[in-house]
Design an enzyme around this catalytic site. Structure first.
Site, mmCIF file in Angstrom:
data_model
loop_
_atom_site.group_PDB
_atom_site.id
_atom_site.type_symbol
_atom_site.label_atom_id
_atom_site.label_comp_id
_atom_site.label_asym_id
_atom_site.label_seq_id
_atom_site.Cartn_x
_atom_site.Cartn_y
_atom_site.Cartn_z
ATOM 1 N N ASP A 82 41.202 27.023 3.851
ATOM 2 C CA ASP A 82 42.230 27.714 4.641
ATOM 3 C C ASP A 82 43.071 28.640 3.743
ATOM 4 O O ASP A 82 43.768 28.163 2.852
ATOM 5 C CB ASP A 82 43.160 26.683 5.304
ATOM 6 N N GLY B 49 48.112 23.158 2.455
ATOM 7 C CA GLY B 49 47.423 22.256 1.531
ATOM 8 C C GLY B 49 47.660 20.781 1.798
ATOM 9 O O GLY B 49 46.869 19.949 1.396
ATOM 10 N N ASN C 104 39.032 19.608 9.804
ATOM 11 C CA ASN C 104 38.285 20.586 10.595
ATOM 12 C C ASN C 104 37.410 21.491 9.730
ATOM 13 O O ASN C 104 36.750 22.392 10.262
ATOM 14 C CB ASN C 104 39.259 21.455 11.400
ATOM 15 N N ASP D 67 39.269 26.182 -2.198
ATOM 16 C CA ASP D 67 39.972 25.708 -1.005
ATOM 17 C C ASP D 67 39.431 26.566 0.153
ATOM 18 O O ASP D 67 38.797 27.605 -0.072
ATOM 19 C CB ASP D 67 41.481 25.925 -1.219
ATOM 20 N N ARG E 223 47.546 16.774 7.722
ATOM 21 C CA ARG E 223 48.084 17.017 9.064
ATOM 22 C C ARG E 223 49.356 16.200 9.299
ATOM 23 O O ARG E 223 50.373 16.725 9.727
ATOM 24 C CB ARG E 223 47.021 16.648 10.095
ATOM 25 N N ASP F 131 45.466 28.751 -2.395
ATOM 26 C CA ASP F 131 46.558 29.588 -1.880
ATOM 27 C C ASP F 131 47.839 28.786 -1.663
ATOM 28 O O ASP F 131 48.862 29.359 -1.293
ATOM 29 C CB ASP F 131 46.168 30.240 -0.540
ATOM 30 N N SER G 221 41.499 19.818 5.049
ATOM 31 C CA SER G 221 41.350 19.839 6.512
ATOM 32 C C SER G 221 40.179 19.005 7.000
ATOM 33 O O SER G 221 39.065 19.105 6.485
ATOM 34 C CB SER G 221 41.175 21.284 6.983
#
Ligand code: BG6
Ligand code: MG
Length: 214
Positions: free
Chosen positions: A10, A45, A117, A8, A48, A169, A115
């Site tokens: 972020d 996780g 991004n 992952d 958005r 996480d 994400s």
């Protein structure tokens, strides 16, 4: 036998989870909602739009789909502004070395982030060459805890799910990895990520020798 590692982004490779949190907290305050660190765990996780829906549920606020889109865009504009200052040194310590060691030993490595991004963050960190493949939020229909993103990563690496270990996480990410039939290393607190096969405090703490026991 583990043949691939899926990371992952972020909160596992860099602390962008914090930028997501401050951007959501800023948006939540517009609705008079005090978003806490505990609430924020629920947002990790997930997509958005789902994150926004969870925040609105906390305040018992109902919005049209059009307004949801508007507020999700507002949060994203702040997030995009925050991440532009990311420098390559901000990658968590030991992560580059861990991934490089894995690849030297013939283990394939993927990035799997919900994400949209993620490509920009990877570009700013200058680490795209670390991964055999990268999948992000623009490539999936269902976000974590659905296993889609991890299954897509495994198929792009041409390995079976049982041969993969996921580093996550987020509680939703741990659930997604297990639902995909993969092993999971939780990065964070055992209280939050107890369902994972193993929990470590920081990604860089993981030793490759531990893979054989997974
Ligand atoms: C995940 C984060 O990686 O990406 C979530 O853990 C975030 O907190 C999700 O909501 C979607 O990110 P983005 O950048 O597409 O809004
Ligand atoms: Mg994460």
């Amino acid at each position: 036998m583990i043949k691939a590692a899926i990371f992952d982004l972020d909160g596992v490779i860099i602390d962008t989870a914090h930028y997501h949190y401050i951007a959501w907290k800023r948006l939540a305050s517009e609705f008079n909602i005090n978003l806490t660190i505990e609430h924020n765990e629920l947002l990790k996780g997930v997509s958005r739009i789902r994150s926004l829906e969870i925040i609105l549920e906390l305040g018992n606020i109902h919005l049209s789909e059009e307004d949801k889109e508007k507020y999700a865009n507002k949060k994203n504009a702040w997030f995009v502004e925050y991440i532009e200052s990311i420098r390559p040194e901000e990658i968590f310590s030991g992560v580059k070395e861990l991934i490089q060691n894995m690849r030297d030993q013939g283990i394939k490595v993927a990035l799997a982030s919900s994400s949209k991004n993620a490509p920009r963050v990877i570009e700013l960190l200058k680490i795209s060459e670390l991964f055999d493949t990268m999948v992000d939020g623009t490539m999936i229909t269902h976000s974590k805890p659905h296993p889609e993103i991890f299954l897509l990563a495994a198929s792009r690496l041409v390995v079976s799910p049982a041969e993969c270990v996921v580093f996550e996480d987020a509680e939703a990410g741990v659930e997604a990895a297990l639902a995909a039939g993969m092993k999971c290393v939780g990065v964070g607190s055992p209280g939050q990520l107890g369902k994972a096969n193993k929990v470590i405090a920081k990604t860089g703490d993981f030793r490759i020798s531990e893979l054989s026991a997974m």
